[in-house]
Scaffold this motif. Structure first.
Motif, short mmCIF file in Angstrom:
data_model
loop_
_atom_site.label_atom_id
_atom_site.label_comp_id
_atom_site.label_asym_id
_atom_site.label_seq_id
_atom_site.Cartn_x
_atom_site.Cartn_y
_atom_site.Cartn_z
N ASN A 92 23.53 12.82 -72.96
CA ASN A 92 22.17 12.30 -72.79
C ASN A 92 22.01 11.47 -71.53
O ASN A 92 20.91 10.98 -71.25
CB ASN A 92 21.79 11.44 -73.99
N TYR A 93 23.10 11.27 -70.80
CA TYR A 93 23.07 10.42 -69.60
C TYR A 93 22.72 11.29 -68.40
O TYR A 93 23.46 12.20 -68.01
CB TYR A 93 24.44 9.77 -69.42
N LYS A 94 21.57 11.01 -67.77
CA LYS A 94 21.04 11.86 -66.70
C LYS A 94 21.39 11.28 -65.33
O LYS A 94 21.12 10.11 -65.06
CB LYS A 94 19.53 12.00 -66.84
N ILE A 95 21.94 12.13 -64.49
CA ILE A 95 22.32 11.73 -63.12
C ILE A 95 21.61 12.63 -62.12
O ILE A 95 21.56 13.85 -62.29
CB ILE A 95 23.85 11.85 -62.92
N LEU A 96 21.02 12.01 -61.09
CA LEU A 96 20.39 12.75 -60.00
C LEU A 96 21.18 12.47 -58.72
O LEU A 96 21.37 11.32 -58.34
CB LEU A 96 18.94 12.31 -59.83
N VAL A 97 21.65 13.55 -58.07
CA VAL A 97 22.39 13.43 -56.82
C VAL A 97 21.46 13.83 -55.67
O VAL A 97 20.90 14.93 -55.67
CB VAL A 97 23.64 14.32 -56.81
N VAL A 98 21.27 12.92 -54.71
CA VAL A 98 20.39 13.18 -53.57
C VAL A 98 21.21 13.08 -52.29
O VAL A 98 21.67 12.00 -51.92
CB VAL A 98 19.21 12.18 -53.53
N ASP A 99 21.41 14.21 -51.63
CA ASP A 99 22.22 14.24 -50.41
C ASP A 99 21.83 15.46 -49.59
O ASP A 99 21.72 16.57 -50.13
CB ASP A 99 23.72 14.29 -50.75
N SER A 121 28.23 17.20 -58.40
CA SER A 121 27.63 17.77 -59.61
C SER A 121 28.68 18.46 -60.47
O SER A 121 28.68 18.31 -61.71
CB SER A 121 26.54 18.77 -59.22
N ARG A 122 29.60 19.20 -59.83
CA ARG A 122 30.62 19.92 -60.59
C ARG A 122 31.59 18.94 -61.27
O ARG A 122 31.94 19.10 -62.45
CB ARG A 122 31.39 20.88 -59.68
N ILE A 123 32.01 17.91 -60.55
CA ILE A 123 32.95 16.93 -61.10
C ILE A 123 32.34 16.20 -62.29
O ILE A 123 32.95 16.07 -63.36
CB ILE A 123 33.39 15.91 -60.02
N LEU A 124 31.10 15.74 -62.13
CA LEU A 124 30.46 14.97 -63.19
C LEU A 124 29.99 15.86 -64.34
O LEU A 124 29.98 15.44 -65.50
CB LEU A 124 29.28 14.17 -62.64
N TYR A 169 28.29 14.87 -68.28
CA TYR A 169 27.00 14.28 -67.93
C TYR A 169 25.98 15.37 -67.59
O TYR A 169 26.34 16.49 -67.19
CB TYR A 169 27.15 13.37 -66.71
N GLN A 170 24.69 15.04 -67.72
CA GLN A 170 23.62 15.90 -67.20
C GLN A 170 23.45 15.60 -65.72
O GLN A 170 23.23 14.44 -65.35
CB GLN A 170 22.30 15.61 -67.91
N VAL A 171 23.50 16.61 -64.86
CA VAL A 171 23.43 16.37 -63.42
C VAL A 171 22.45 17.35 -62.76
O VAL A 171 22.48 18.55 -63.04
CB VAL A 171 24.82 16.52 -62.74
N ARG A 172 21.59 16.81 -61.88
CA ARG A 172 20.74 17.64 -61.01
C ARG A 172 20.96 17.21 -59.57
O ARG A 172 21.29 16.05 -59.30
CB ARG A 172 19.26 17.47 -61.38
N PRO A 185 34.17 11.51 -46.68
CA PRO A 185 34.42 12.51 -47.73
C PRO A 185 35.12 11.88 -48.94
O PRO A 185 35.76 10.85 -48.82
CB PRO A 185 35.33 13.52 -47.04
N LEU A 186 34.94 12.53 -50.10
CA LEU A 186 35.51 12.03 -51.34
C LEU A 186 37.00 12.37 -51.37
O LEU A 186 37.38 13.53 -51.43
CB LEU A 186 34.79 12.67 -52.53
N LYS A 187 37.83 11.31 -51.32
CA LYS A 187 39.27 11.54 -51.28
C LYS A 187 39.84 11.90 -52.65
O LYS A 187 40.65 12.80 -52.78
CB LYS A 187 39.98 10.29 -50.73
N GLU A 188 39.41 11.18 -53.67
CA GLU A 188 39.92 11.40 -55.01
C GLU A 188 38.75 11.52 -56.00
O GLU A 188 37.92 10.61 -56.09
CB GLU A 188 40.82 10.22 -55.44
N PRO A 189 38.66 12.64 -56.73
CA PRO A 189 37.60 12.75 -57.75
C PRO A 189 37.64 11.62 -58.77
O PRO A 189 36.60 11.23 -59.30
CB PRO A 189 37.90 14.10 -58.42
N GLU A 190 38.84 11.07 -59.02
CA GLU A 190 38.96 10.00 -60.00
C GLU A 190 38.17 8.75 -59.59
O GLU A 190 37.68 8.01 -60.43
CB GLU A 190 40.43 9.63 -60.21
N GLU A 191 38.04 8.54 -58.27
CA GLU A 191 37.25 7.42 -57.78
C GLU A 191 35.80 7.57 -58.24
O GLU A 191 35.17 6.61 -58.73
CB GLU A 191 37.31 7.34 -56.26
N LEU A 192 35.23 8.77 -58.09
CA LEU A 192 33.86 9.04 -58.52
C LEU A 192 33.74 8.86 -60.04
O LEU A 192 32.79 8.24 -60.52
CB LEU A 192 33.46 10.45 -58.12
N ARG A 193 34.71 9.39 -60.77
CA ARG A 193 34.66 9.29 -62.23
C ARG A 193 34.64 7.82 -62.69
O ARG A 193 33.89 7.46 -63.60
CB ARG A 193 35.86 10.01 -62.86
N ARG A 194 35.48 7.00 -62.07
CA ARG A 194 35.56 5.59 -62.46
C ARG A 194 34.24 4.86 -62.20
O ARG A 194 33.76 4.10 -63.03
CB ARG A 194 36.69 4.89 -61.71
#
Length: 441
Positions: A5-12, A22-25, A30-33, A107-116
């Motif tokens: 139910n947690y909605k995330i919007l990525v704007v880039d 979007s793929r990682i989250l 999570y819900q991601v657009r 650039p995103l070095k570690e996906p775990e950083e984004l997850r945290r």
């Protein structure tokens, strides 16, 4: 709130980077657009209502801070995480001073950083939602104090005396006598800054009750997909109300005893010691001393809980409050159901006062709710009650009705209009009954 139910919007404006996030989250549940243009994303915010926006700081047409400012003007509770290609303290601090919750680097070095970072934002909103729900639960629909303690002045005196202290209180009383209301009054009068949270020890299976009380760590058992705070953490500096404490298992009794003695505990599956200043109010309809003698309740816990016992009498021992209580319930339930009731006949009150009420105030409330639903006009029609104090004869009911009128007149100093209000009948009806019963004003 759960991740689905947690909605995330990525704007880039870099679509590849937005799709990577979007793929990682999305894999985390999570819900991601994703959106490429910030001005188009503003319209998406109004329809999508995201809980979290992850936006680049550097975008053509509108930068990330400008975009955040525009969104926050309409959606103040939306959280923001900024994406910056410049891994500098200055950039991060500037964005967070303007309202961003956190930042990640590109650039995103570690996906775990984004997850945290996203998990922290998710937990923040989840706990905020839980706290709002708890506050609404505590606020509830509390009757006036004079009604809660009507017919039991000694209980009000005890509650008023113990409320400001940190003393553990245990409430004894039959089912439906209003122990939860009394616990709520104690908490409100205590002046404690935290919440009062309630847990029914009889309604939750033992394996789940421990988690509800003390919380659990992620992965500590099947289904524990996230770390969860227990009632003792949520009620820190507040009150934990343990209803039906006599139904708690021996193993949990030992853990509760430690909290009372040491004011600390660990979450299920956790190693960190958590301290709590929550006050404990317990309640039971059982004889705990008898349970102790039967080796079904710990004696040491009994003495820890029984510091300040308060005994709440059953409704049948304070029948004179039934007219006043009935009127209050009729008014409240009429609003809830949307059916106005303005007349409560005297013979109806007599029937209510003659009933034994084994379920106490809760049973009375159920009867009144059914009566309001079934009433065909503005007059309250109470369904048949099978258990009456004296057999329910017409003579008994007349005697009880006469006594109720006399009590109401005595309470109001002979003021008939106020007495009629207490009884829930019209002044004209009261005057007719006073004459009929030969009651002296």
């Amino acid at each position: 709130m759960n991740r689905g139910n947690y909605k995330i919007l990525v704007v880039d404006d870099e679509q590849g980077f937005a799709l990577l996030i979007s793929r990682i989250l999305g894999d985390e549940g999570y819900q991601v657009r994703t959106m490429s243009h910030p001005r188009e994303a503003l319209a998406e915010v109004d329809s999508y209502h995201p809980d979290l926006v992850i936006t680049d700081l550097k975008m053509p047409g509108m930068n990330g801070v400008e975009f955040m400012t525009a969104v926050r003007a309409q959606h103040q509770e939306t959280d923001f995480i900024m994406v910056t290609a410049f891994a500098s303290v200055e950039t991060a601090v500037a964005a967070m001073k303007l309202g961003a919750l956190d930042y990640i680097t590109k650039p995103l070095k570690e996906p775990e950083e984004l997850r945290r970072v996203v998990l922290r934002a998710f937990e923040r909103q989840r706990l905020s939602a839980e706290n709002r729900a708890l506050r609404e639960e505590v606020a509830g629909d509390m009757p006036p104090l004079e009604l809660v303690f009507s017919g039991m002045p000694a209980v009000l005196e005890e509650v008023s005396a113990v409320a400001p202290a940190d003393t553990t209180v245990i409430l004894y009383g039959e089912t439906g006598t209003g122990k939860g209301l009394v616990a709520g009054v104690i908490h409100r009068l205590s002046g404690r800054r935290g919440l009062m949270v309630t847990i029914n020890c009889a309604a939750i299976p033992e394996n789940l009750l421990e988690s509800e009380l003390f919380g659990h760590e992620r992965g500590s058992f099947t289904g524990a997909v996230r770390t969860k705070k227990g009632k003792f953490e949520l009620a820190d500096e507040g009150t934990v109300f343990l209803d039906e404490i006599g139904e708690m298992s021996p193993s949990l009794q030992a853990k509760l005893l430690r909290v009372l003695q040491e004011r600390r505990f660990e979450r299920v599956g956790g190693l960190d010691v958590i301290h709590t200043s929550a006050r404990i109010i317990a309640a039971t309809n059982r004889d705990l001393k008898q349970l102790v003698s039967q080796n079904r309740f710990r004696e040491d816990l009994y003495y820890r809980l029984n510091v300040f016992p308060v005994h709440i009498p059953p409704l049948r021992q304070r029948r004179d409050i039934i007219p006043q209580l009935t009127r209050y319930l009729v008014e409240r339930l009429s609003r809830k159901i949307g059916k106005p009731i303005s007349d409560i006949p005297g013979n109806t009150l007599a029937r209510l006062m003659s009933h034994q009420w084994p379920g106490n105030v809760r049973e009375l409330e159920n009867v009144i709710e059914k009566a309001v639903i079934l009433s065909r006009d503005a007059t309250l029609t109470v369904p048949r009650l099978h258990d009456t104090a004296e057999g329910g004869s017409a003579g008994d009911m007349r005697s009880i009705e006469k006594k109720a009128i006399e009590e109401a007149l005595k309470k109001t100093g002979g003021k008939r209009k106020e007495a009629a209000d207490i009884l829930g009948i019209s002044l004209r009806s009261l005057q007719y009954k006073i004459k009929g019963y030969g009651i002296e004003a």
